[in-house]
Design a protein around this motif. Sequence first.
Motif, mmCIF file in Angstrom:
data_model
loop_
_atom_site.group_PDB
_atom_site.id
_atom_site.type_symbol
_atom_site.label_atom_id
_atom_site.label_comp_id
_atom_site.label_asym_id
_atom_site.label_seq_id
_atom_site.Cartn_x
_atom_site.Cartn_y
_atom_site.Cartn_z
ATOM 1 N N SER A 28 0.832 -1.199 0.000
ATOM 2 C CA SER A 28 0.000 0.000 0.000
ATOM 3 C C SER A 28 0.871 1.254 0.000
ATOM 4 C CB SER A 28 -0.922 -0.021 1.223
ATOM 5 O OG SER A 28 -1.837 1.036 1.185
ATOM 6 N N LEU A 29 1.921 1.221 0.772
ATOM 7 C CA LEU A 29 2.895 2.326 0.783
ATOM 8 C C LEU A 29 3.484 2.526 -0.614
ATOM 9 C CD1 LEU A 29 5.808 2.627 3.379
ATOM 10 C CD2 LEU A 29 6.267 2.718 0.947
ATOM 11 N N ARG A 30 3.917 1.424 -1.206
ATOM 12 C CA ARG A 30 4.502 1.482 -2.550
ATOM 13 C C ARG A 30 3.561 2.162 -3.541
ATOM 14 N NH1 ARG A 30 3.102 -0.722 -6.801
ATOM 15 N NH2 ARG A 30 1.539 -1.977 -5.724
ATOM 16 N N ASN A 31 2.311 1.762 -3.481
ATOM 17 C CA ASN A 31 1.343 2.301 -4.438
ATOM 18 C C ASN A 31 1.123 3.803 -4.241
ATOM 19 O OD1 ASN A 31 -2.060 2.564 -4.804
ATOM 20 N ND2 ASN A 31 -0.844 1.813 -6.520
ATOM 21 N N ALA A 32 0.887 4.198 -2.996
ATOM 22 C CA ALA A 32 0.564 5.609 -2.739
ATOM 23 C C ALA A 32 1.778 6.517 -2.928
ATOM 24 C CB ALA A 32 0.005 5.767 -1.322
#
Lengths: 166, 205
Positions: free
Chosen positions: A80-84
């Motif tokens: 999720s961090l990677r995506n945002a």
Amino acid sequence: MFTGPQIVSLLTELGITHVVTIPDSTLGQWEDDIRAAAAISYLGVCREGEAWAVAAGLYLGGARPLVMIQCTGLFESGDSLRNALFDYQLPLFAMIGYRSFLSQATLPGDTCLAFTEPVLDAWGLDWVLYDRPEDLPGQLEAIAGQYHRCQEAGVPGVALVAEGRA
Amino acid sequence: MATGNDTTSSGMPLVESLQVLRDTRGDDEVVLTVMGTAREWMALGDLHPLDWIYVPSSMGQAPSLGLGMALAQPGKNVVVCNGDGCLLMNLGSLVTITQQAPKNLTLIIFDNGIYEITGGQPTPAIDDDGSRVDYPGLARAAGFQQVHVFDDLVSWQAAARDLIDADGPTFIHLSISPVPGASGPRSPSKAPPRAHAFAKSFRAD
């Protein structure tokens, strides 16, 4: 290391509108004060991956969210961090509790100590460790400075807050 | 539990079910699509400034992303089109949503029972005997007061506008037929500039 009123004062100064969080035994001590803050919404999530996505939605809508999780939640929430932060390049800011950092002498062996900083380095994040309880005003000012620097540069950032008892 | 790729699901066609939403969507409403819904939404025509094509995605996070949007802009409806496999990755989001209870959030689950874009493998929610996890029941148990279930296009079409307008958070379950051989969606353009443009439109009065 910090008290609830100190954190609320800091977040208010920074204009934070939402704290998206899962508490740990340190961060949780700030909860009542954050909830009581008029200008800040306390937003509890069920899993840390949610926190980055909720914060992303808030940011896209014009809010100024802060992700507040423990380092174990950092480990959990990588995709999720990677995506945002990287796919969409959203300049989200997080306050991450560094479990056991201040207890290394008396309680060694927590593997959070082995992995937290390398993981932050691996993500290439602008992160700063705040581990000097003897200089609380200076630490709070430094977090504010880091936040403003990241916002002006349009990049994400992490304030890594040492936890435990020295 | 199910072990093969031959799981079938009766239900409405994905494209037509999305067309219902496209036909009724208001000009100031966000529509967030992901995976198969994103693929078909893009194929249906030009994109709206408030379309959030969640490609690339973090699988499972669409409801959480939509929750943040809904809380940031409470005057604008946010409709999240999510898959059943995606929901399984983030069931806690149902609780997070009802705890915050944004009136302007509608979560639609397009349930085809499979991981469509990876080859049609059944999700763990499908048992060998064909029994399925009760997603509407999960939503009710998580605290959703508005839970609606549709198995046919006519009923969905008749209700869609009213359900989006109603006070939420609203959970809608659509039974969808799998799309055989479907591929994954492609990002319509570079993601960071899209995010910037979306934010500008979304924040505008």
